[in-house]
Motif scaffolding. Structure first.
Motif, PDB file in Angstrom:
ATOM      1  N   SER A 139      52.110  47.887  39.908  1.00 62.07           N
ATOM      2  CA  SER A 139      51.598  46.538  39.677  1.00 62.07           C
ATOM      3  C   SER A 139      50.246  46.616  38.974  1.00 62.07           C
ATOM      4  N   GLN A 140      50.218  46.204  37.707  1.00 60.48           N
ATOM      5  CA  GLN A 140      48.953  46.178  36.985  1.00 60.48           C
ATOM      6  C   GLN A 140      47.962  45.224  37.644  1.00 60.48           C
ATOM      7  N   VAL A 141      48.466  44.113  38.157  1.00 61.97           N
ATOM      8  CA  VAL A 141      47.590  43.120  38.783  1.00 61.97           C
ATOM      9  C   VAL A 141      46.869  43.727  39.980  1.00 61.97           C
ATOM     10  N   VAL A 142      47.623  44.307  40.902  1.00 60.72           N
ATOM     11  CA  VAL A 142      47.021  44.854  42.124  1.00 60.72           C
ATOM     12  C   VAL A 142      46.080  46.012  41.812  1.00 60.72           C
ATOM     13  N   ILE A 143      46.552  46.978  41.035  1.00 56.09           N
ATOM     14  CA  ILE A 143      45.737  48.165  40.756  1.00 56.09           C
ATOM     15  C   ILE A 143      44.476  47.791  39.989  1.00 56.09           C
ATOM     16  N   ASN A 144      44.618  46.989  38.937  1.00 62.13           N
ATOM     17  CA  ASN A 144      43.452  46.665  38.108  1.00 62.13           C
ATOM     18  C   ASN A 144      42.480  45.707  38.792  1.00 62.13           C
ATOM     19  N   GLN A 145      42.990  44.854  39.688  1.00 62.07           N
ATOM     20  CA  GLN A 145      42.065  43.990  40.426  1.00 62.07           C
ATOM     21  C   GLN A 145      41.304  44.780  41.491  1.00 62.07           C
ATOM     22  N   LEU A 146      41.989  45.679  42.181  1.00 61.52           N
ATOM     23  CA  LEU A 146      41.321  46.427  43.242  1.00 61.52           C
ATOM     24  C   LEU A 146      40.352  47.472  42.692  1.00 61.52           C
ATOM     25  N   ASN A 147      40.637  48.013  41.505  1.00 59.92           N
ATOM     26  CA  ASN A 147      39.692  48.995  40.950  1.00 59.92           C
ATOM     27  C   ASN A 147      38.576  48.339  40.130  1.00 59.92           C
ATOM     28  N   GLY A 148      38.603  46.992  40.082  1.00 56.93           N
ATOM     29  CA  GLY A 148      37.521  46.254  39.453  1.00 56.93           C
ATOM     30  C   GLY A 148      37.644  46.033  37.961  1.00 56.93           C
ATOM     31  N   GLU A 149      38.777  46.447  37.361  1.00 56.25           N
ATOM     32  CA  GLU A 149      38.937  46.268  35.923  1.00 56.25           C
ATOM     33  C   GLU A 149      39.319  44.839  35.558  1.00 56.25           C
ATOM     34  N   TRP A 150      40.045  44.161  36.445  1.00 57.16           N
ATOM     35  CA  TRP A 150      40.437  42.772  36.211  1.00 57.16           C
ATOM     36  C   TRP A 150      39.804  41.871  37.259  1.00 57.16           C
ATOM     37  N   PRO A 151      39.402  40.651  36.888  1.00 49.09           N
ATOM     38  CA  PRO A 151      38.889  39.710  37.894  1.00 49.09           C
ATOM     39  C   PRO A 151      40.030  39.186  38.767  1.00 49.09           C
ATOM     40  N   CYS A 152      39.703  38.829  39.993  1.00 48.29           N
ATOM     41  CA  CYS A 152      40.705  38.268  40.908  1.00 48.29           C
ATOM     42  C   CYS A 152      40.406  36.783  41.061  1.00 48.29           C
ATOM     43  N   LEU A 153      41.080  35.935  40.258  1.00 52.51           N
ATOM     44  CA  LEU A 153      40.757  34.524  40.182  1.00 52.51           C
ATOM     45  C   LEU A 153      41.620  33.654  41.093  1.00 52.51           C
ATOM     46  N   GLU A 154      42.843  34.099  41.407  1.00 52.73           N
ATOM     47  CA  GLU A 154      43.725  33.305  42.265  1.00 52.73           C
ATOM     48  C   GLU A 154      43.297  33.443  43.718  1.00 52.73           C
ATOM     49  N   GLU A 155      43.203  32.331  44.413  1.00 48.03           N
ATOM     50  CA  GLU A 155      42.675  32.318  45.781  1.00 48.03           C
ATOM     51  C   GLU A 155      43.486  33.206  46.718  1.00 48.03           C
ATOM     52  N   GLU A 156      44.817  33.103  46.658  1.00 48.14           N
ATOM     53  CA  GLU A 156      45.637  33.890  47.588  1.00 48.14           C
ATOM     54  C   GLU A 156      45.512  35.389  47.310  1.00 48.14           C
ATOM     55  N   LEU A 157      45.473  35.761  46.041  1.00 47.39           N
ATOM     56  CA  LEU A 157      45.330  37.184  45.715  1.00 47.39           C
ATOM     57  C   LEU A 157      43.945  37.687  46.109  1.00 47.39           C
ATOM     58  N   SER A 158      42.940  36.840  45.959  1.00 47.50           N
ATOM     59  CA  SER A 158      41.591  37.210  46.365  1.00 47.50           C
ATOM     60  C   SER A 158      41.531  37.470  47.868  1.00 47.50           C
ATOM     61  N   LYS A 159      42.264  36.663  48.635  1.00 42.93           N
ATOM     62  CA  LYS A 159      42.316  36.865  50.089  1.00 42.93           C
ATOM     63  C   LYS A 159      42.975  38.200  50.428  1.00 42.93           C
ATOM     64  N   TRP A 160      44.043  38.540  49.687  1.00 44.39           N
ATOM     65  CA  TRP A 160      44.711  39.811  49.927  1.00 44.39           C
ATOM     66  C   TRP A 160      43.798  40.981  49.559  1.00 44.39           C
ATOM     67  N   ALA A 161      43.100  40.858  48.446  1.00 44.68           N
ATOM     68  CA  ALA A 161      42.182  41.920  48.033  1.00 44.68           C
ATOM     69  C   ALA A 161      41.089  42.132  49.078  1.00 44.68           C
ATOM     70  N   ASP A 162      40.532  41.022  49.586  1.00 43.59           N
ATOM     71  CA  ASP A 162      39.501  41.114  50.625  1.00 43.59           C
ATOM     72  C   ASP A 162      40.061  41.753  51.894  1.00 43.59           C
ATOM     73  N   ARG A 163      41.290  41.380  52.240  1.00 47.50           N
ATOM     74  CA  ARG A 163      41.918  41.930  53.446  1.00 47.50           C
ATOM     75  C   ARG A 163      42.101  43.445  53.322  1.00 47.50           C
ATOM     76  N   ILE A 164      42.557  43.878  52.157  1.00 48.80           N
ATOM     77  CA  ILE A 164      42.790  45.313  51.942  1.00 48.80           C
ATOM     78  C   ILE A 164      41.471  46.078  51.911  1.00 48.80           C
ATOM     79  N   GLU A 165      40.507  45.566  51.172  1.00 44.67           N
ATOM     80  CA  GLU A 165      39.218  46.255  51.092  1.00 44.67           C
ATOM     81  C   GLU A 165      38.522  46.295  52.446  1.00 44.67           C
ATOM     82  N   GLY A 166      38.690  45.227  53.241  1.00 47.22           N
ATOM     83  CA  GLY A 166      38.113  45.212  54.579  1.00 47.22           C
ATOM     84  C   GLY A 166      38.749  46.242  55.482  1.00 47.22           C
TER      85      GLY A 166
END
Length: 221
Positions: free
Chosen positions: A149-176
């Motif tokens: 998944s380009q979306v997941v990998i690139n958002q979590l490694n900081g290359e892509w911004p995470c603009l969608e609210e639900e995906l941002s919540k998932w990213a925060d959950r994983i990083e936490g």
């Protein structure tokens, strides 16, 4: 764990030079460092890991001895699929790791109904894999997180911004969760072809085929 070696190299005729190796597995680094010490060619030996932590030979050997009995050299392959008609998601993860001198593979999938997009399913699949590491009591180690998944990998490694609210919540959950467990992630994007195992697990979940297994393998994936 990956490390590089830095030391002062001394030739047989007494010429000194600063030496810095390529990055390698810590176990290989220990073998090379011991050889340098035995031949008295390497002085002021220092190991530096991927996060710029420094170790001397004694410290690294003690750390690796402790790690050997716990899961280490960990790679999570993850994939998620969303069925628009049924509004159900299939999550799959395959975790490769070493423990007590053995190479092991854990496979796990899950069928869930509360997600709304394929990207959410991809995030949820990675979260499933990280939760499995929690069940294995993995902590304070580097981990490779691999998916297509380009979306997941690139958002979590900081290359892509995470603009969608639900995906941002998932990213925060994983990083936490990673931070809570002291895990140091290394994200890797691969093709769908190379991610077939996790893809199959996600597809089996959508077919209500539940998979939970751990087996010994010949080599790491």
């Amino acid at each position: 764990m990956k490390v590089r070696i830095e030391c002062t190299y001394k030739t047989a005729k007494g010429t000194n030079a600063a030496f810095r190796s390529e990055e390698m597995n810590a176990s290989k680094g220990i073998v090379i460092a011991e050889d340098l010490e035995r031949t008295e060619r390497g002085k002021n030996l220092l190991f530096i890991d991927s996060y710029e932590n420094t170790w001397n030979l004694k410290e690294l050997k003690e750390f690796m001895k402790e790690v050997e009995t716990e899961p280490h050299n960990i790679t999570i392959y993850f994939d998620g699929g969303f069925n628009l008609e049924t509004r159900r998601s299939g999550l799959g993860c395959a975790i490769y790791y070493e423990q007590n001198g053995k190479s092991l593979r854990l496979r796990r999938n899950a069928l869930v109904q509360e997600l709304n997009t394929n990207n959410e399913a991809e995030y949820a699949a990675l979260h499933l894999g990280i939760r499995e590491l929690d069940h294995l009591h993995v902590h304070d180690l580097p981990v490779r997180l691999v998916g297509d998944s380009q979306v997941v990998i690139n958002q979590l490694n900081g290359e892509w911004p995470c603009l969608e609210e639900e995906l941002s919540k998932w990213a925060d959950r994983i990083e936490g969760k990673l931070s809570q467990m002291g895990l140091q992630p290394e994200y890797e994007l691969i093709s769908r072809k190379k991610n077939r195992e996790a893809d199959k697990l996600a597809s089996q979940a959508l077919k209500e085929i539940e998979i939970t297994s751990t087996i010994e393998t010949d080599t790491m994936s």
